[in-house]
Scaffold this motif. Structure first.
Motif, PDB file in Angstrom:
ATOM      1  N   THR A 135       0.832  -1.198   0.000  1.00 11.45           N
ATOM      2  CA  THR A 135       0.000   0.000   0.000  1.00 11.45           C
ATOM      3  C   THR A 135       0.869   1.251   0.000  1.00 11.45           C
ATOM      4  OG1 THR A 135      -0.104   0.202   2.406  1.00 11.45           O
ATOM      5  CG2 THR A 135      -1.751  -1.238   1.342  1.00 11.45           C
ATOM      6  N   VAL A 136       0.247   2.366  -0.330  1.00  9.12           N
ATOM      7  CA  VAL A 136       0.932   3.651  -0.290  1.00  9.12           C
ATOM      8  C   VAL A 136       1.368   3.953   1.146  1.00  9.12           C
ATOM      9  CG1 VAL A 136       0.595   6.139  -0.606  1.00  9.12           C
ATOM     10  CG2 VAL A 136      -0.227   4.536  -2.330  1.00  9.12           C
ATOM     11  N   GLN A 137       0.632   3.463   2.116  1.00  9.72           N
ATOM     12  CA  GLN A 137       0.963   3.638   3.530  1.00  9.72           C
ATOM     13  C   GLN A 137       2.267   2.911   3.870  1.00  9.72           C
ATOM     14  OE1 GLN A 137       0.728   1.004   5.906  1.00  9.72           O
ATOM     15  NE2 GLN A 137       0.649   2.112   7.831  1.00  9.72           N
ATOM     16  N   GLY A 138       2.600   1.868   3.095  1.00 14.50           N
ATOM     17  CA  GLY A 138       3.845   1.149   3.279  1.00 14.50           C
ATOM     18  C   GLY A 138       3.706  -0.283   3.766  1.00 14.50           C
ATOM     19  N   GLU A 139       2.566  -0.608   4.344  1.00 15.28           N
ATOM     20  CA  GLU A 139       2.350  -1.962   4.831  1.00 15.28           C
ATOM     21  C   GLU A 139       1.588  -2.778   3.792  1.00 15.28           C
ATOM     22  OE1 GLU A 139       0.878  -2.380   8.849  1.00 15.28           O
ATOM     23  OE2 GLU A 139       1.779  -0.466   9.399  1.00 15.28           O
ATOM     24  N   PRO A 140       1.719  -4.099   3.858  1.00 15.13           N
ATOM     25  CA  PRO A 140       1.072  -4.951   2.851  1.00 15.13           C
ATOM     26  C   PRO A 140      -0.383  -5.292   3.176  1.00 15.13           C
ATOM     27  CG  PRO A 140       2.401  -6.289   4.296  1.00 15.13           C
ATOM     28  CD  PRO A 140       2.618  -4.860   4.722  1.00 15.13           C
ATOM     29  N   LEU A 141      -1.124  -5.554   2.107  1.00 18.59           N
ATOM     30  CA  LEU A 141      -2.438  -6.186   2.149  1.00 18.59           C
ATOM     31  C   LEU A 141      -2.260  -7.531   1.463  1.00 18.59           C
ATOM     32  CD1 LEU A 141      -4.939  -3.450   0.866  1.00 18.59           C
ATOM     33  CD2 LEU A 141      -4.866  -4.441   3.153  1.00 18.59           C
ATOM     34  N   THR A 142      -2.992  -8.532   1.890  1.00 22.45           N
ATOM     35  CA  THR A 142      -2.960  -9.822   1.225  1.00 22.45           C
ATOM     36  C   THR A 142      -4.260  -9.999   0.461  1.00 22.45           C
ATOM     37  OG1 THR A 142      -1.576 -10.756   2.966  1.00 22.45           O
ATOM     38  CG2 THR A 142      -2.736 -12.321   1.564  1.00 22.45           C
ATOM     39  N   ALA A 143      -4.150 -10.378  -0.805  1.00 18.27           N
ATOM     40  CA  ALA A 143      -5.323 -10.616  -1.644  1.00 18.27           C
ATOM     41  C   ALA A 143      -5.427 -12.108  -1.940  1.00 18.27           C
ATOM     42  CB  ALA A 143      -5.198  -9.844  -2.953  1.00 18.27           C
ATOM     43  N   MET A 144      -6.642 -12.615  -1.940  1.00 17.47           N
ATOM     44  CA  MET A 144      -6.900 -14.009  -2.305  1.00 17.47           C
ATOM     45  C   MET A 144      -8.329 -14.103  -2.826  1.00 17.47           C
ATOM     46  SD  MET A 144      -7.228 -15.830   1.357  1.00 17.47           S
ATOM     47  CE  MET A 144      -8.752 -15.814   2.247  1.00 17.47           C
ATOM     48  N   MET A 145      -8.643 -15.233  -3.416  1.00 13.36           N
ATOM     49  CA  MET A 145      -9.997 -15.478  -3.913  1.00 13.36           C
ATOM     50  C   MET A 145     -10.692 -16.428  -2.947  1.00 13.36           C
ATOM     51  SD  MET A 145     -10.111 -13.610  -6.606  1.00 13.36           S
ATOM     52  CE  MET A 145     -11.670 -14.102  -7.305  1.00 13.36           C
ATOM     53  N   ALA A 146     -11.973 -16.169  -2.687  1.00 13.83           N
ATOM     54  CA  ALA A 146     -12.785 -17.046  -1.841  1.00 13.83           C
ATOM     55  C   ALA A 146     -14.176 -17.098  -2.456  1.00 13.83           C
ATOM     56  CB  ALA A 146     -12.854 -16.527  -0.408  1.00 13.83           C
TER      57      ALA A 146
END
Length: 183
Positions: A135-146
């Motif tokens: 993210t622009v904030q610097g920390e990660p997001l995790t993406a997955m499909m459900a």
């Protein structure tokens, strides 16, 4: 690409509702058409489902950033997403003394570049079921499909479902989400 100010993430919250309806090729978000030739902010201010996000973006001072060339990928929480937060949270965050915290939350909803749902799905496949988005904030997001739907997991393990994907803007793309993500 412009430099990002901490308040950039606020603009993410400005985009559409959970359900997109198409009118003359333009998706409807929050009762308003989203025009691909307008910026994230120009479209978001018309969405009745994103009034809280717009107010937060304004309080964080991110309007100019989200009106810039970008491109940005914004995961935009709806008013209902903000309503899931503990009572008083939004009122506290928009106070001037909490601008840095608000900016951090908002920019956690923004990824540099234009990532469509197809781009994110490719990254998930390449990551064997998970993709890490910085993210622009610097920390990660995790993406997955459900269940055929795109799910984001934040730094605290909270999840948010993309309810409307690929709302194209002149300076990026918005994906509407049902829960506020927390860094």
């Amino acid at each position: 690409m412009p430099t990002f100010r901490p308040a950039l993430a606020a603009a993410l919250l400005l985009a559409g509702t959970g359900a997109a309806v198409y009118a003359r090729g333009n998706p409807m978000v929050g009762g308003a058409a989203m025009y691909a030739n307008k910026t994230i902010v120009q479209n978001a201010v018309n969405s009745h489902d994103h009034t809280t996000l717009v107010a937060a973006v304004q309080a964080a001072g991110l309007v100019d950033t989200l009106n810039s060339a970008g491109p940005f990928t914004v995961f935009a929480p709806t008013n209902a997403a903000f309503a899931k937060l503990p009572a008083g949270t939004v009122d506290t965050l928009v106070r001037p003394e909490n601008k840095a915290q608000l900016t951090g939350i908002l920019t956690y909803h923004v990824v540099a570049g234009r990532m469509t749902s197809a781009d994110i799905a490719r990254a998930i496949r390449a990551g064997h079921g998970h993709a890490t988005l910085t993210t622009v904030q610097g920390e990660p997001l995790t993406a997955m499909m459900a269940g055929g739907r795109l799910v984001l997991t934040d730094a605290h393990g909270g999840t948010s479902m993309v309810t409307t994907k690929d709302v194209m803007q002149s300076n990026g793309v918005i994906h509407v989400v049902d829960t506020v993500l927390m860094p």
